[in-house]
Design a protein around this motif. Structure first.
Motif, PDB file in Angstrom:
ATOM      1  N   VAL A   1      -2.632  12.162  29.371  1.00  0.00           N
ATOM      2  CA  VAL A   1      -3.816  12.020  28.516  1.00  0.00           C
ATOM      3  C   VAL A   1      -4.577  13.337  28.567  1.00  0.00           C
ATOM      4  CG1 VAL A   1      -5.949  10.788  28.025  1.00  0.00           C
ATOM      5  CG2 VAL A   1      -4.008   9.555  28.995  1.00  0.00           C
ATOM      6  N   ARG A   2      -4.798  13.952  27.414  1.00  0.00           N
ATOM      7  CA  ARG A   2      -5.505  15.235  27.382  1.00  0.00           C
ATOM      8  C   ARG A   2      -7.014  15.051  27.344  1.00  0.00           C
ATOM      9  NH1 ARG A   2      -3.380  19.049  22.783  1.00  0.00           N
ATOM     10  NH2 ARG A   2      -5.029  20.313  23.725  1.00  0.00           N
ATOM     11  N   ARG A   3      -7.491  14.099  26.560  1.00  0.00           N
ATOM     12  CA  ARG A   3      -8.935  13.870  26.464  1.00  0.00           C
ATOM     13  C   ARG A   3      -9.226  12.371  26.420  1.00  0.00           C
ATOM     14  NH1 ARG A   3     -10.967  16.775  21.273  1.00  0.00           N
ATOM     15  NH2 ARG A   3      -8.968  15.987  20.550  1.00  0.00           N
ATOM     16  N   ILE A   4     -10.297  11.987  27.098  1.00  0.00           N
ATOM     17  CA  ILE A   4     -10.765  10.599  27.080  1.00  0.00           C
ATOM     18  C   ILE A   4     -12.183  10.590  26.534  1.00  0.00           C
ATOM     19  CG2 ILE A   4     -11.328   8.560  28.451  1.00  0.00           C
ATOM     20  CD1 ILE A   4      -9.275   9.509  30.513  1.00  0.00           C
ATOM     21  N   PHE A   5     -12.423   9.742  25.540  1.00  0.00           N
ATOM     22  CA  PHE A   5     -13.767   9.545  25.015  1.00  0.00           C
ATOM     23  C   PHE A   5     -14.181   8.099  25.288  1.00  0.00           C
ATOM     24  CE2 PHE A   5     -12.169  13.095  22.613  1.00  0.00           C
ATOM     25  CZ  PHE A   5     -13.270  13.915  22.434  1.00  0.00           C
ATOM     26  N   ILE A   6     -15.418   7.929  25.714  1.00  0.00           N
ATOM     27  CA  ILE A   6     -15.984   6.587  25.843  1.00  0.00           C
ATOM     28  C   ILE A   6     -17.216   6.553  24.944  1.00  0.00           C
ATOM     29  CG2 ILE A   6     -16.927   4.825  27.382  1.00  0.00           C
ATOM     30  CD1 ILE A   6     -15.340   6.027  29.642  1.00  0.00           C
ATOM     31  N   ILE A   7     -17.209   5.644  23.982  1.00  0.00           N
ATOM     32  CA  ILE A   7     -18.231   5.575  22.940  1.00  0.00           C
ATOM     33  C   ILE A   7     -19.104   4.345  23.179  1.00  0.00           C
ATOM     34  CG2 ILE A   7     -18.651   5.595  20.458  1.00  0.00           C
ATOM     35  CD1 ILE A   7     -16.932   7.947  21.440  1.00  0.00           C
ATOM     36  N   ARG A   8     -20.404   4.541  23.220  1.00  0.00           N
ATOM     37  CA  ARG A   8     -21.309   3.414  23.455  1.00  0.00           C
ATOM     38  C   ARG A   8     -21.255   2.401  22.319  1.00  0.00           C
ATOM     39  NH1 ARG A   8     -27.899   3.361  23.568  1.00  0.00           N
ATOM     40  NH2 ARG A   8     -28.106   1.115  23.926  1.00  0.00           N
ATOM     41  N   ASN A   9     -21.206   2.874  21.065  1.00  0.00           N
ATOM     42  CA  ASN A   9     -21.047   1.981  19.912  1.00  0.00           C
ATOM     43  C   ASN A   9     -22.177   0.952  19.826  1.00  0.00           C
ATOM     44  OD1 ASN A   9     -19.589   1.033  17.627  1.00  0.00           O
ATOM     45  ND2 ASN A   9     -18.636  -0.576  18.859  1.00  0.00           N
ATOM     46  N   SER A  10     -23.399   1.388  20.157  1.00  0.00           N
ATOM     47  CA  SER A  10     -24.601   0.524  20.104  1.00  0.00           C
ATOM     48  C   SER A  10     -24.542  -0.650  21.076  1.00  0.00           C
ATOM     49  CB  SER A  10     -24.840   0.001  18.672  1.00  0.00           C
ATOM     50  OG  SER A  10     -25.022   1.079  17.767  1.00  0.00           O
ATOM     51  N   ALA A  11     -23.638  -0.604  22.025  1.00  0.00           N
ATOM     52  CA  ALA A  11     -23.525  -1.699  22.995  1.00  0.00           C
ATOM     53  C   ALA A  11     -24.666  -1.651  24.002  1.00  0.00           C
ATOM     54  CB  ALA A  11     -22.182  -1.609  23.721  1.00  0.00           C
TER      55      ALA A  11
END
Length: 274
Positions: A168-178
């Motif tokens: 895995v080169r990049r990991i993104f974690i997105i809040r997504n209004s949670a």
């Protein structure tokens, strides 16, 4: 994927295979700009694009069987695949593909709640515990339900995973209004603090030393409400004093990030590095 049509006479189909593939590379280049995410026009925060479908980006493969065979690998490598359901299984979805198609996939995103995070921390060495999955981008999108996300419950497990997560080169974690208990930014600070703390402990307080197999460069986007981790080579063996000098810049940057956060009454959101 729907059944492909039989090939008919076409100028494209009479071209040499390498020329057809070069053309298909161009056709599917536009897929690289479709991530399955969208920006809120007013806040600038990232959120899942409910209208996005990987199938829409793969329609050209349905032209005929020859185009499907020629362009399948190219198309899969340039297309983002998103699991928007909490009840689906990415390994199950991938299992219907040919081995070469699985190996071609480079971008996967999935919506996550506690169940997905429990599965994630059990991957150990490879994404989805599948050694033949090699990703440029892995995106975890928090489910924007009415329930709270207790991300602090998974901090130590995520840190352990990251130390030995390959392919895995990049990991993104997105809040997504949670709704994140203790705040999403505070959890980010907790995660980075624990990465550094565990790394120091495993190198200099354990016998024999257990250095990381993968190191990560981290960043946080205040506007987009997302964090990014980029895989780096493991740090070389060195004496502790040299290590502390090397880690001083990221440590100071982390301290500033922590100081900028408002005090949070949830004790799980507070952690000192040393």
């Amino acid at each position: 994927m729907p059944r492909t049509k039989s090939c008919t006479s076409s100028a494209l189909l009479t071209l040499p295979a390498e020329v057809r593939i070069a053309i298909l590379e161009y056709v599917f280049d536009d897929n690289l700009h479709k991530s399955g995410l969208k920006y809120d026009g007013r806040s600038g925060a990232l959120a899942i694009d409910e209208r996005y479908s990987a199938n829409d980006s793969l329609q050209a493969l349905l032209t005929c069987r020859l185009i499907y065979l020629d362009g399948g690998i190219v198309a899969f490598s340039k297309t983002s695949f998103t699991m928007s359901s909490l009840f689906g299984s990415i390994p199950d979805r991938l299992s219907v593909l040919h081995t070469k198609q699985i190996e071609a996939v480079r971008n996967i995103a999935f919506v996550a709640d506690a169940r997905q995070f429990r599965g994630l921390v059990d991957w150990r060495r490879y994404p989805f515990s599948m050694p033949n999955v090699r990703l440029d981008r892995l995106t975890v999108i928090l489910h924007p339900s009415s329930s709270w996300h207790y991300l602090f419950d998974f901090t130590s497990g995520v840190v352990e995973l990251l130390r030995d997560l390959h392919n895995v080169r990049r990991i993104f974690i997105i809040r997504n209004s949670a709704r994140v208990k203790g705040s999403f930014k505070t959890w980010y600070n907790r995660l980075i603090g624990m990465i550094m703390k565990v790394d120091h402990h495993e190198r200099y307080e354990k016998s024999p030393p257990n250095p990381e197999k993968v190191w990560w460069r981290w960043s946080y986007d205040e506007v987009a409400q997302s964090l990014c981790l980029e895989a780096q080579p493991p740090k070389p063996a060195m004496d502790e004093e040299s290590y502390m000098l090397m880690m001083q810049p990221p440590l100071e940057e982390w301290k500033v990030s922590v100081e900028n956060e408002e005090w949070n009454p949830d004790p799980r959101s507070r952690m000192m590095y040393y």
